[in-house]
Motif scaffolding. Structure first.
Motif, PDB file in Angstrom:
ATOM      1  N   GLY A  65       0.809  -1.246   0.091  1.00 32.65           N
ATOM      2  CA  GLY A  65       0.077   0.000  -0.248  1.00 32.65           C
ATOM      3  C   GLY A  65       0.912   1.227  -0.075  1.00 32.65           C
ATOM      4  O   GLY A  65       0.478   2.092  -0.895  1.00 32.65           O
ATOM      5  N   SER A  66       1.931   1.241   0.768  1.00 33.78           N
ATOM      6  CA  SER A  66       2.964   2.423   0.918  1.00 33.78           C
ATOM      7  C   SER A  66       3.473   2.436  -0.526  1.00 33.78           C
ATOM      8  O   SER A  66       3.810   3.548  -1.131  1.00 33.78           O
ATOM      9  CB  SER A  66       4.021   2.248   1.820  1.00 33.78           C
ATOM     10  OG  SER A  66       4.886   3.272   2.036  1.00 33.78           O
TER      11      SER A  66
ATOM     12  N   ALA B  23       2.394   1.538  -3.519  1.00 32.09           N
ATOM     13  CA  ALA B  23       1.352   2.119  -4.674  1.00 32.09           C
ATOM     14  C   ALA B  23       0.949   3.762  -4.336  1.00 32.09           C
ATOM     15  O   ALA B  23       1.031   4.456  -5.339  1.00 32.09           O
ATOM     16  CB  ALA B  23      -0.008   1.273  -4.342  1.00 32.09           C
ATOM     17  N   ASP B  24       0.915   3.956  -2.928  1.00 28.27           N
ATOM     18  CA  ASP B  24       0.567   5.321  -2.805  1.00 28.27           C
ATOM     19  C   ASP B  24       2.021   6.552  -3.192  1.00 28.27           C
ATOM     20  O   ASP B  24       1.472   7.464  -3.315  1.00 28.27           O
ATOM     21  CB  ASP B  24       0.136   5.581  -1.206  1.00 28.27           C
ATOM     22  CG  ASP B  24      -1.262   4.627  -0.849  1.00 28.27           C
ATOM     23  OD1 ASP B  24      -2.071   4.555  -1.966  1.00 28.27           O
ATOM     24  OD2 ASP B  24      -1.265   4.625   0.010  1.00 28.27           O
ATOM     25  N   SER B  25       3.096   5.888  -3.054  1.00 29.53           N
ATOM     26  CA  SER B  25       4.126   6.895  -3.019  1.00 29.53           C
ATOM     27  C   SER B  25       4.765   6.595  -4.482  1.00 29.53           C
ATOM     28  O   SER B  25       5.802   7.168  -4.830  1.00 29.53           O
ATOM     29  CB  SER B  25       5.062   6.617  -1.955  1.00 29.53           C
ATOM     30  OG  SER B  25       5.653   5.320  -1.977  1.00 29.53           O
ATOM     31  N   ASN B  26       4.082   5.687  -5.139  1.00 27.51           N
ATOM     32  CA  ASN B  26       4.669   5.484  -6.660  1.00 27.51           C
ATOM     33  C   ASN B  26       6.188   4.697  -6.395  1.00 27.51           C
ATOM     34  O   ASN B  26       7.264   5.100  -7.254  1.00 27.51           O
ATOM     35  CB  ASN B  26       4.867   6.324  -7.510  1.00 27.51           C
ATOM     36  CG  ASN B  26       5.087   6.102  -9.183  1.00 27.51           C
ATOM     37  OD1 ASN B  26       4.586   5.038  -9.450  1.00 27.51           O
ATOM     38  ND2 ASN B  26       5.808   7.007  -9.797  1.00 27.51           N
TER      39      ASN B  26
ATOM     40  N   VAL C  59       0.092  -0.728  -8.183  1.00 28.29           N
ATOM     41  CA  VAL C  59      -0.884  -0.047  -7.943  1.00 28.29           C
ATOM     42  C   VAL C  59      -2.092  -1.002  -7.267  1.00 28.29           C
ATOM     43  O   VAL C  59      -2.063  -2.139  -7.122  1.00 28.29           O
ATOM     44  CB  VAL C  59      -1.660   0.340  -9.338  1.00 28.29           C
ATOM     45  CG1 VAL C  59      -0.588   1.206 -10.159  1.00 28.29           C
ATOM     46  CG2 VAL C  59      -2.086  -0.824 -10.257  1.00 28.29           C
ATOM     47  N   ARG C  60      -2.887  -0.087  -6.652  1.00 27.70           N
ATOM     48  CA  ARG C  60      -3.987  -0.764  -5.728  1.00 27.70           C
ATOM     49  C   ARG C  60      -5.138  -1.342  -6.780  1.00 27.70           C
ATOM     50  O   ARG C  60      -5.560  -0.757  -7.790  1.00 27.70           O
ATOM     51  CB  ARG C  60      -4.795   0.293  -4.934  1.00 27.70           C
ATOM     52  CG  ARG C  60      -3.842   0.738  -3.769  1.00 27.70           C
ATOM     53  CD  ARG C  60      -4.503   1.511  -2.799  1.00 27.70           C
ATOM     54  NE  ARG C  60      -3.705   2.231  -1.622  1.00 27.70           N
ATOM     55  CZ  ARG C  60      -3.599   1.346  -0.539  1.00 27.70           C
ATOM     56  NH1 ARG C  60      -4.183   0.420  -0.446  1.00 27.70           N
ATOM     57  NH2 ARG C  60      -2.757   1.875   0.697  1.00 27.70           N
TER      58      ARG C  60
END
Length: 304
Positions: free
Chosen positions: A260-261, A263-266, A283-284
């Motif tokens: 998750g981290s 995906a959220d920070s690319n 990606v989520r």
């Protein structure tokens, strides 16, 4: 391509082994749904799965980071001449890993820091080499960073009953204790800042002291996650543990958190054992994740 640049840090991929691990998906990642391997077969084969034998392919490799003038190794593979009676695929290897490291421009004496993401058999082997009849540090000028939780857990003197059991036999004695006795280890606990770009954090579950190396430099982000996953199928199926996780529930929770981290920070995700392009963007995808793209490393084309 064996080297990429992330901000002010370069990352070089150095191989020790690539080929079959001797286990089918059902044995290696027993929590993974069988249909998932069929659904993603088009890109799992051949880098991550042998189409004919249905045996999982794996890589043993070291990530070499050059950051703020220092040379840093992330994990050191299996090593040569190590007696592994309960892991015959890794027993008494004789590879040209140090030659591969030299071709990447790294001599043992050049290494400033060695990071062991955890203390399993295939992450600490080149910490030492056999000099006559004595195991001595391979990287004599390095500080070896190990999570204290793993150091204590795998220390046979503590007589802890581990899930892996005899699978890690001899590893502490020939690949961990010699560097500790030489005064080269730094046993960190809650986290460890290496420099302005790199930080170690605990990521428990696979082992109690499993760790993640976070890279943040300029606009680039990366996570070096060790054995958070052994196959990219675990990106698409984050609840699926390998058969080697000491705390399965904690391993699942950690995998979800770190993916998750990422995906959220690319952030690029660098597992220890992926063949193919070695690292992935994620990606989520609902409550799960998916591969968005691959790092620009050249895939391994020959099994060694």
């Amino acid at each position: 391509m064996d080297t990429i640049t992330l901000g002010d840090v370069t990352v070089t991929r150095v191989r020790e082994y690539y080929g079959p691990v001797g286990m089918t998906p059902e044995a290696f990642v027993p929590d993974s749904p069988a249909q998932a391997w069929d659904t993603h077969r088009s890109w799992l084969v051949p880098d991550f799965l042998n189409a004919e034998t249905r045996v999982v392919n794996t890589a043993i490799q070291t990530w070499v980071l050059r950051s703020e003038g220092r040379t840093i190794l992330v994990d050191t593979g299996v090593g040569n001449h190590k007696d592994r009676p309960y892991a015959p695929v890794w027993s008494r290897l004789d590879t040209d890993f140090l030659g591969n490291l030299a071709r990447a421009g790294v001599r043992p004496e050049d290494v400033d820091i060695v990071i062991n993401t955890h203390l399993h058999i295939d992450h600490v082997g080149w910490n030492t080499y056999l000099d006559g009849r004595t195991w001595v540090p391979t990287f004599p000028n390095a500080t070896y960073l190990m999570a204290k939780a793993d150091f204590d857990y795998w220390n046979p003197a503590n007589e802890i009953k581990t899930r892996l059991g005899r699978g890690n036999q001899n590893v502490f004695e020939d690949s961990v204790a010699p560097v500790h006795e030489a005064g080269l280890t730094l046993l960190w606990e809650d986290g460890h800042r290496i420099d302005s770009h790199l930080r170690l954090d605990l990521a428990p579950g696979h082992t109690p002291g499993s760790s993640v190396l976070r890279l943040e430099s300029g606009s680039d982000r990366a996570l070096f996650v060790g054995d958070l996953m052994h196959s990219p199928i675990q990106i698409h199926e984050p609840d699926a543990n390998s058969c080697f996780c000491e705390d399965p529930a904690e391993a699942r929770a950690t995998r979800h958190k770190l993916l998750g981290s990422a995906a959220d920070s690319n952030a690029l995700v660098f597992p220890a054992h992926l063949g193919g392009h070695g690292a992935a963007e994620v990606v989520r995808a609902g409550g799960k994740f998916a591969v968005k793209g691959w790092a620009p490393f050249s895939p391994y084309t020959e099994q060694v």
